[in-house]
Design an enzyme around this catalytic site. Structure first.
Site: not given
Ligand code: NAI
Length: 466
Positions: A145, A271, A444
């Site tokens: 992605s 995202g 513990h």
């Molecule tokens: P995400 O989908 O987790 O979060 C994006 C956030 O942006 C959501 O809360 C959404 O409501 C908000 N949003 C969307 N459009 C917006 C707007 N126009 N204005 C304000 N807020 C808005 O996406 P993220 O953090 O970019 O991560 C992408 C992917 O990568 C996800 O699927 C995530 O799970 C994965 N990832 C996982 C990690 C981990 O497992 N620790 C670390 C980094 C990424």
């Protein structure tokens, strides 16, 4: 080259794990990668470098806050961003070599270049050396992605940046605005906030962390992060970016009011989207869904015979470990075995301090699905190890079936939640009940005893809380 059994396009955690598993099962495999380094987004510009940055900045935070532990002179410490980045690059480089070593030692041929679907049974690989045709019985698309760009706020790599840039800044921005309070926004927001940037996170939803976390868990995480200096502007819709005399400002709207947030860096983390660029999907007739993801059946098979897809490029959570599980399962299927992924037990973690983790369904999801549940919660302020190690911020919550007591979900805000959630996954994988967790002996003193206490609290029998 004679015919291969499997050509995998993309060497991220989905692709390279599938390559190793397929080779272990006796298949003749080629792994095609457009970049010089193997490991994909996770290893090169995602999970791993962000964890290195989070670790370094946590060390810095602890060092600065070390007076009460008897360390003298902490107020005179300074920080070198280039050394931090050099350490991150070293970590990534070591793992790049590790992946290359593992796949090649298993007999997988690594083919560098951009892989494209050709005629049935063909993958065309274009590189500076020209085009090469790989003939194969099966093809696996694991192309991952890329960050989603807001149409009215394109990435310029300078002011409006994605996570790709956010892990490689050369200096600490004075003011950083993060758009999106998901995993990326919270993790990279934490990194730069710890280094002294004034970080404001603008999120359109009213809770942080995304929809898989219950409101009480999201609130506990938010409170802890606010204490560290991160500001949250929730329920706020971003409208654009504006140049001002003082620099730039993010413009947004909340309850009909126009808001402006000055920033020298705007990190957009709203995202990611499936990456099929250069794959020749349309020419090959590969079916994509309305969000551009490759459509697969229950066995990872696309609409094209012998062509499979896994990981971020297909539907489901965009998580490295989900891709890895799918990589193993699809390799097993191709080798004539019966691969399977239990999608009900895929953990999610946000690596902030404290960490936020979940597996299974949330309380809100259970209620929406009319599943009768019992809830057990335990606050870390009641845990001895947490008190002894500055880790009392947070809580653990167990969601169990009201009738069978089976654990349906676990949510955590805690230091070390990324490791503790594994115990919850193991219990759930074996169909364990809250009582099973409660009757398991935990060492513990450990923070993980809070998981046991939360499980005991499901039947109102917690020992260390009322
Ligand atoms: P995400 O989908 O987790 O979060 C994006 C956030 O942006 C959501 O809360 C959404 O409501 C908000 N949003 C969307 N459009 C917006 C707007 N126009 N204005 C304000 N807020 C808005 O996406 P993220 O953090 O970019 O991560 C992408 C992917 O990568 C996800 O699927 C995530 O799970 C994965 N990832 C996982 C990690 C981990 O497992 N620790 C670390 C980094 C990424």
């Amino acid at each position: 080259m004679s015919q291969l059994d499997l050509v995998i396009i993309g060497s991220g955690p989905g692709g390279y794990v599938a390559a190793i598993k397929a080779a272990q099962l006796g298949l003749k495999v080629a792994l095609v990668e457009k970049d010089q380094s193997l490991g994909g987004t996770c290893l090169n510009i995602g999970c791993i470098p962000s964890k290195a940055l989070l670790h370094s900045t946590e060390v810095w935070h602890h060092a600065r806050d070390s007076k009460k532990h008897g360390i003298v002179g902490a107020d005179k410490l300074t920080f070198d961003v280039s050394a931090l980045m050099a350490n991150k690059d070293k970590v990534v480089g070591q793992l790049n070599k590790g992946v290359e070593f593992l796949v090649t030692k298993r007999g997988v041929e690594v083919v560098r270049g951009l892989g494209r679907l050709g005629k049935p049974g063909e993958v065309l690989v274009r590189s500076s050396a020209g085009e090469r045709i790989l003939n194969t019985k099966n093809i696996l698309i694991a192309t991952g992605s890329v960050p989603i760009e807001l149409p009215f706020m394109k990435f310029d790599g300078e002011t409006v940046i994605s996570s790709d840039h956010g892990i490689a800044l050369k200096s600490v921005p004075e003011k950083m605005v993060v758009v999106g309070a998901g995993a990326i926004g919270l993790e990279l927001g934490s990194v730069w906030s710890r280094l002294g940037s004034q970080v404001t996170v603008v999120e359109m939803l009213t809770t942080i962390g995304g929809p898989s976390y219950d409101a009480d868990i999201a609130k506990a995480a938010q409170t802890a992060l606010e204490k560290q200096g991160i500001k949250f502007e929730l329920g706020t819709k971003v409208t654009g970016v504006k140049k001002s005399a003082a620099g730039f400002a993010l413009t947004a709207e909340r309850d009909g009011k126009v808001l402006e947030f000055p920033a020298d860096k705007i990190l957009v983390a709203v995202g990611r989207k499936a990456n099929t660029t250069g794959l020749g999907a349309a020419e090959a007739g590969l079916k994509l869904d309305e969000r551009g993801r490759v459509v697969i059946d229950g066995h990872f098979l696309t609409n094209l015979p012998g062509v499979y897809a896994i990981g971020d490029v297909v539907a489901g959570p965009m998580l490295a470990h989900k891709a890895e599980e799918e990589g193993v399962a699809v390799a097993e299927n191709i080798a004539g075995k019966h691969g399977h992924v239990n999608y009900a037990v895929i953990p999610g973690v946000i690596y902030t301090d404290p960490e936020v983790a979940s597996v299974g369904i949330s309380e809100a999801e259970a209620k929406a699905k009319n599943i009768e549940i019992k809830i057990g919660k335990f606050q870390l302020s009641g845990n001895g190890r947490a008190i002894a190690t500055d880790g009392t911020a947070g809580m653990i919550k167990v969601i169990a079936c009201a009738k069978s007591d089976k654990v349906l979900g676990v949510q955590m805000v805690a230091k070390g939640a990324s490791e503790m959630i594994a115990a919850a996954c193991a219990h759930m994988e074996y169909g364990g009940s809250a009582e099973d967790v409660a009757r398991t002996c935990f060492a513990h003193p450990t923070v993980s005893e809070s998981f046991k206490e939360a499980a005991m609290a499901v039947s109102k029998m917690s020992i260390h809380s009322l």
